[in-house]
Design a protein around this motif. Structure first.
Motif, PDB file in Angstrom:
ATOM      1  N   ARG A  79       0.892  -1.409   0.137  1.00 35.91           N
ATOM      2  CA  ARG A  79       0.075  -0.062   0.083  1.00 35.91           C
ATOM      3  C   ARG A  79       0.782   1.212   0.032  1.00 35.91           C
ATOM      4  NH1 ARG A  79      -2.555   0.628   5.266  1.00 35.91           N
ATOM      5  NH2 ARG A  79      -0.503   1.627   5.727  1.00 35.91           N
ATOM      6  N   GLU A  80       1.851   1.422   0.882  1.00 32.13           N
ATOM      7  CA  GLU A  80       2.734   2.365   0.909  1.00 32.13           C
ATOM      8  C   GLU A  80       3.605   2.532  -0.380  1.00 32.13           C
ATOM      9  OE1 GLU A  80       2.641   4.641   3.595  1.00 32.13           O
ATOM     10  OE2 GLU A  80       0.931   3.662   3.912  1.00 32.13           O
ATOM     11  N   ARG A  81       4.003   1.706  -0.833  1.00 26.84           N
ATOM     12  CA  ARG A  81       4.747   1.585  -2.282  1.00 26.84           C
ATOM     13  C   ARG A  81       3.848   2.151  -3.364  1.00 26.84           C
ATOM     14  NH1 ARG A  81       7.802  -3.580  -3.296  1.00 26.84           N
ATOM     15  NH2 ARG A  81       8.471  -2.325  -5.023  1.00 26.84           N
ATOM     16  N   ARG A  82       2.686   1.570  -3.455  1.00 24.40           N
ATOM     17  CA  ARG A  82       1.871   2.019  -4.431  1.00 24.40           C
ATOM     18  C   ARG A  82       1.479   3.497  -4.330  1.00 24.40           C
ATOM     19  NH1 ARG A  82      -3.136  -1.222  -5.888  1.00 24.40           N
ATOM     20  NH2 ARG A  82      -3.121  -0.068  -7.665  1.00 24.40           N
ATOM     21  N   ALA A  83       1.283   3.946  -2.761  1.00 29.38           N
ATOM     22  CA  ALA A  83       1.058   5.400  -2.762  1.00 29.38           C
ATOM     23  C   ALA A  83       2.170   6.459  -2.976  1.00 29.38           C
ATOM     24  CB  ALA A  83       0.360   5.489  -1.484  1.00 29.38           C
ATOM     25  N   GLY A  84       3.314   5.905  -3.246  1.00 27.48           N
ATOM     26  CA  GLY A  84       4.617   6.644  -3.386  1.00 27.48           C
ATOM     27  C   GLY A  84       5.244   7.086  -2.368  1.00 27.48           C
ATOM     28  N   ARG A  85       4.646   6.766  -0.997  1.00 31.28           N
ATOM     29  CA  ARG A  85       5.242   7.200   0.379  1.00 31.28           C
ATOM     30  C   ARG A  85       6.530   6.239   0.655  1.00 31.28           C
ATOM     31  NH1 ARG A  85      -0.580   7.856   1.063  1.00 31.28           N
ATOM     32  NH2 ARG A  85      -0.646   5.652   1.917  1.00 31.28           N
ATOM     33  N   VAL A  86       6.772   5.258   0.176  1.00 29.46           N
ATOM     34  CA  VAL A  86       7.958   4.430   0.564  1.00 29.46           C
ATOM     35  C   VAL A  86       8.624   4.226  -1.001  1.00 29.46           C
ATOM     36  CG1 VAL A  86       8.517   2.099   1.416  1.00 29.46           C
ATOM     37  CG2 VAL A  86       6.887   3.523   2.642  1.00 29.46           C
ATOM     38  N   ALA A  87      10.036   4.118  -0.963  1.00 30.09           N
ATOM     39  CA  ALA A  87      10.709   3.826  -2.122  1.00 30.09           C
ATOM     40  C   ALA A  87      11.258   2.108  -1.902  1.00 30.09           C
ATOM     41  CB  ALA A  87      11.834   4.599  -1.974  1.00 30.09           C
ATOM     42  N   PRO A  88      11.315   1.435  -2.829  1.00 30.53           N
ATOM     43  CA  PRO A  88      10.928   1.949  -4.307  1.00 30.53           C
ATOM     44  C   PRO A  88       9.387   1.841  -4.538  1.00 30.53           C
ATOM     45  CG  PRO A  88      11.519  -0.389  -4.289  1.00 30.53           C
ATOM     46  CD  PRO A  88      11.825   0.208  -2.631  1.00 30.53           C
ATOM     47  N   GLY A  89       8.725   2.793  -5.327  1.00 30.19           N
ATOM     48  CA  GLY A  89       7.481   2.538  -5.754  1.00 30.19           C
ATOM     49  C   GLY A  89       7.014   1.581  -6.374  1.00 30.19           C
ATOM     50  N   LEU A  90       5.677   1.214  -6.408  1.00 26.39           N
ATOM     51  CA  LEU A  90       5.268   0.403  -7.045  1.00 26.39           C
ATOM     52  C   LEU A  90       4.004   0.638  -7.816  1.00 26.39           C
ATOM     53  CD1 LEU A  90       5.245  -2.910  -7.149  1.00 26.39           C
ATOM     54  CD2 LEU A  90       4.021  -2.847  -5.162  1.00 26.39           C
ATOM     55  N   ALA A  91       4.150   0.218  -8.997  1.00 30.12           N
ATOM     56  CA  ALA A  91       2.734   0.743  -9.898  1.00 30.12           C
ATOM     57  C   ALA A  91       1.783  -0.243  -9.882  1.00 30.12           C
ATOM     58  CB  ALA A  91       3.151   1.011 -11.407  1.00 30.12           C
ATOM     59  N   ASP A  92       2.211  -1.567 -10.066  1.00 36.71           N
ATOM     60  CA  ASP A  92       1.137  -2.655 -10.130  1.00 36.71           C
ATOM     61  C   ASP A  92       1.226  -3.741  -9.018  1.00 36.71           C
ATOM     62  OD1 ASP A  92      -0.926  -4.616 -10.866  1.00 36.71           O
ATOM     63  OD2 ASP A  92       0.628  -5.441 -12.233  1.00 36.71           O
ATOM     64  N   ALA A  93       0.248  -3.775  -8.104  1.00 37.77           N
ATOM     65  CA  ALA A  93       0.310  -4.884  -6.736  1.00 37.77           C
ATOM     66  C   ALA A  93      -0.301  -6.157  -7.168  1.00 37.77           C
ATOM     67  CB  ALA A  93      -0.051  -3.924  -5.667  1.00 37.77           C
ATOM     68  N   ALA A  94      -0.506  -6.408  -8.221  1.00 41.97           N
ATOM     69  CA  ALA A  94      -1.083  -7.667  -8.838  1.00 41.97           C
ATOM     70  C   ALA A  94      -0.345  -8.874  -8.247  1.00 41.97           C
ATOM     71  CB  ALA A  94      -1.571  -7.670 -10.094  1.00 41.97           C
ATOM     72  N   GLY A  95      -1.054  -9.767  -7.558  1.00 39.58           N
ATOM     73  CA  GLY A  95      -0.329 -11.059  -7.040  1.00 39.58           C
ATOM     74  C   GLY A  95       0.365 -11.140  -5.753  1.00 39.58           C
ATOM     75  N   TRP A  96       0.294 -10.048  -4.982  1.00 36.46           N
ATOM     76  CA  TRP A  96       1.072  -9.776  -3.671  1.00 36.46           C
ATOM     77  C   TRP A  96       0.541 -10.656  -2.614  1.00 36.46           C
ATOM     78  CZ3 TRP A  96      -1.061  -8.512   1.021  1.00 36.46           C
ATOM     79  CH2 TRP A  96      -2.067  -7.927   1.037  1.00 36.46           C
ATOM     80  N   PHE A  97      -0.819 -10.896  -2.782  1.00 36.72           N
ATOM     81  CA  PHE A  97      -1.198 -11.641  -1.723  1.00 36.72           C
ATOM     82  C   PHE A  97      -0.990 -13.314  -1.413  1.00 36.72           C
ATOM     83  CE2 PHE A  97      -4.938 -14.018   0.389  1.00 36.72           C
ATOM     84  CZ  PHE A  97      -5.013 -13.175   1.677  1.00 36.72           C
ATOM     85  N   SER A  98      -0.757 -13.922  -2.636  1.00 35.79           N
ATOM     86  CA  SER A  98      -0.223 -15.192  -2.556  1.00 35.79           C
ATOM     87  C   SER A  98       1.066 -15.406  -2.004  1.00 35.79           C
ATOM     88  CB  SER A  98      -0.305 -15.904  -3.843  1.00 35.79           C
ATOM     89  OG  SER A  98      -1.308 -16.130  -4.502  1.00 35.79           O
TER      90      SER A  98
END
Length: 167
Positions: A79-98
């Motif tokens: 969540r923090e990476r997608r929001a750009g508050r934590v580096a490195p950023g993350l554009a697509d978070a698909a598949g993180w839950f598994s």
């Protein structure tokens, strides 16, 4: 006049140990301390092992707390990476839950095995060990806070290093 922006953590590692794990420590300390108080607060003495003992709360708590805080740690990092508050950023978070779920179950297994072994060592070293009810509550609350801190922080670090699958 708007408030000045908060400083952004420079990395997921920094966010993990300076923000997320500290919050998780407090949440687990208070939540599990309240549950322990409900069970043992009025007890004159609480045995370490056996029926109705601290062990009956600590062993299952170790599994569920470690598993749940691990999954939420991953979620916080993503969540923090997608929001750009934590580096490195993350554009697509698909598949993180598994991977988070697998890591959570593994963390729960490690937590329960470690707690069970620690309780066995203490029980063999000090047979019939018991604490006053309030001390048992404090011990359980501190154990929960410590486990939450370690496993949540570890999970945020792992989630901070996770790479999303290419689109």
């Amino acid at each position: 006049m708007p408030a000045p922006p908060l400083p952004v953590p420079s990395s997921a590692d920094r966010f993990a140990w300076r923000v997320a794990a500290r919050i998780d420590f407090i949440v687990n300390l208070l939540l599990n301390g309240a549950i322990a108080w409900w069970f043992y607060g009025a007890a004159p003495r609480v045995a370490l092992a056996g029926p109705g003992s601290m062990e009956s709360m600590l062993v299952p708590m170790a599994f569920f707390l470690c598993a749940i805080t691990t999954v939420f740690g991953w979620w916080n990092a993503v969540r923090e990476r997608r929001a750009g508050r934590v580096a490195p950023g993350l554009a697509d978070a698909a598949g993180w839950f598994s991977p988070a779920l697998v890591d959570g179950v593994a963390a729960g297994a490690i937590g329960v095995a470690t707690m069970w072994m620690a309780l066995r060592v203490v029980d063999r070293t000090i047979p019939a060990a018991a604490l006053p009810g309030s001390a048992a509550v404090a011990a359980i609350a501190l154990a929960a806070g410590g486990l939450g801190y370690l496993f949540h922080g570890r999970a945020v670090v792992r989630g901070g290093r996770w790479r999303a699958a290419p689109a």
